[in-house]
Design an enzyme around this catalytic site. Structure first.
Site, PDB file in Angstrom:
ATOM      1  N   CYS A 160       0.804  -1.226   0.000  1.00  0.00           N
ATOM      2  CA  CYS A 160       0.000   0.000   0.000  1.00  0.00           C
ATOM      3  C   CYS A 160       0.843   1.285   0.000  1.00  0.00           C
ATOM      4  O   CYS A 160       1.381   1.651  -1.033  1.00  0.00           O
ATOM      5  CB  CYS A 160      -0.989  -0.050   1.167  1.00  0.00           C
ATOM      6  SG  CYS A 160      -2.368   1.088   0.944  1.00  0.00           S
TER       7      CYS A 160
ATOM      8  N   HIS B 295      -3.297  -5.564   2.398  1.00  0.00           N
ATOM      9  CA  HIS B 295      -2.913  -5.787   3.793  1.00  0.00           C
ATOM     10  C   HIS B 295      -3.528  -7.120   4.192  1.00  0.00           C
ATOM     11  O   HIS B 295      -4.054  -7.845   3.361  1.00  0.00           O
ATOM     12  CB  HIS B 295      -3.502  -4.692   4.686  1.00  0.00           C
ATOM     13  CG  HIS B 295      -3.050  -3.311   4.373  1.00  0.00           C
ATOM     14  ND1 HIS B 295      -1.876  -2.777   4.848  1.00  0.00           N
ATOM     15  CD2 HIS B 295      -3.636  -2.317   3.660  1.00  0.00           C
ATOM     16  CE1 HIS B 295      -1.764  -1.519   4.437  1.00  0.00           C
ATOM     17  NE2 HIS B 295      -2.809  -1.219   3.709  1.00  0.00           N
TER      18      HIS B 295
HETATM   19  N1  GLN Z   1      -1.995   6.813   2.737  1.00  0.00           N
HETATM   20  C1  GLN Z   1      -2.168   5.981   1.608  1.00  0.00           C
HETATM   21  C2  GLN Z   1      -3.568   6.065   1.029  1.00  0.00           C
HETATM   22  O1  GLN Z   1      -4.498   6.384   1.734  1.00  0.00           O
HETATM   23  C3  GLN Z   1      -1.778   4.539   1.926  1.00  0.00           C
HETATM   24  C4  GLN Z   1      -2.694   3.894   2.929  1.00  0.00           C
HETATM   25  C5  GLN Z   1      -2.254   2.514   3.326  1.00  0.00           C
HETATM   26  O2  GLN Z   1      -1.063   2.197   3.331  1.00  0.00           O
HETATM   27  N2  GLN Z   1      -3.200   1.699   3.729  1.00  0.00           N
HETATM   28  O3  GLN Z   1      -3.772   5.807  -0.135  1.00  0.00           O
END
Ligand code: GLN
Length: 249
Positions: A96, A196
């Site tokens: 992510c 995740h």
């Molecule tokens: N901040 C990033 C987004 O919102 C990544 C979020 C995350 O790693 N879950 O796209």
């Protein structure tokens, strides 16, 4: 790696570790230990040394925008050495927020752009809402089973350039951008994904793919003794069936 030792590096564990991302490192460690490897994990925070030449596997997790902002400069500052290691075949998993920072640039929720390492030919723009929920994809890696299960929660929408290979095709969920049914990116042994979960405990076949790459990169032989993965795979298959209704889009 010397003999049966493996060294993993966990990049920015204090900043980039959402929804149990650290569980990926634990799963890799445990599956290597079950096969008789001694595993060390090096936590690498901003400004810490990153001895890429002696590292067998690199991991970076997801993070909130403000945490991505805190590590982006340090990450991009390591661009040259990272690209050299990636070209040399370093197995790397980026989830992510870490995945987004391996592209050319990432747009945070307030519209500003953060620079990326530029390993993947992609960019991530801010979306109008967050993509949240369970995901199933069909992976382009040679995995058995070739489905991957995970959980996504991101505001960014990632768009791959035409030559950039995705990790897979979305069966359920949003993936990179909710439009083109692509999920993640792969280049050399670097895998980026929105999943995740933790990803690797839910997808032990992918954990073993990484371990095989790590062992194979150093020894030329990436064959791993099999482990009993029946329970994990039963849970995996159940989730795939539940989330896709048994069918494929
Ligand atoms: N901040 C990033 C987004 O919102 C990544 C979020 C995350 O790693 N879950 O796209």
């Amino acid at each position: 790696m010397t003999g049966r030792r493996l060294l993993f590096a966990h990049l920015y564990p204090g900043h980039m570790n959402l929804y149990g991302d650290r569980g990926n490192v634990l799963a890799l460690r445990r599956r290597a230990e079950w096969r008789g490897y001694v595993v060390d994990v090096l936590d690498v925070n901003p400004a810490d040394p990153l001895p890429l030449g002696s590292i067998d596997l690199l991991f970076i997790g997801g993070g909130e925008d403000r945490h991505q902002e805190l590590v982006a400069e340090d990450f991009v500052g390591r661009r040259q050495e990272l690209v050299a290691a990636f070209q040399d075949g370093l197995p790397t998993l980026a989830i992510c927020g870490g995945y987004q920072l391996l592209g050319h640039r990432y747009q945070v929720a307030d519209g500003r752009w953060l620079p990326g390492v530029g390993w993947f030919d992609l960019e991530t723009r801010n979306g109008s809402d967050r993509a949240v929920g369970n995901v199933v994809i069909e992976s382009r890696l040679d995995l058995s089973p070739n489905t991957l299960v995970g959980f996504e929660n991101h505001g960014g929408r990632t768009f791959l350039a035409s030559g950039q290979e995705a990790l897979g095709r979305v069966l359920t969920g949003q993936g990179n951008n909710g439009q083109d049914h692509m999920e993640g990116a792969v280049r050399e042994r670097v895998v980026g994904t929105y999943l995740h979960g933790s990803l690797l405990p839910k997808n032990p076949q992918l954990a073993d793919w990484f371990l095989a790459q790590a062992v194979g990169a150093r020894t030329g032989n990436g064959e791993l003794p099999p482990l009993d993965t029946e329970l994990e795979l039963r849970a995996h298959v159940l989730m795939v069936e539940r989330l896709t209704g048994g069918g494929r889009r």
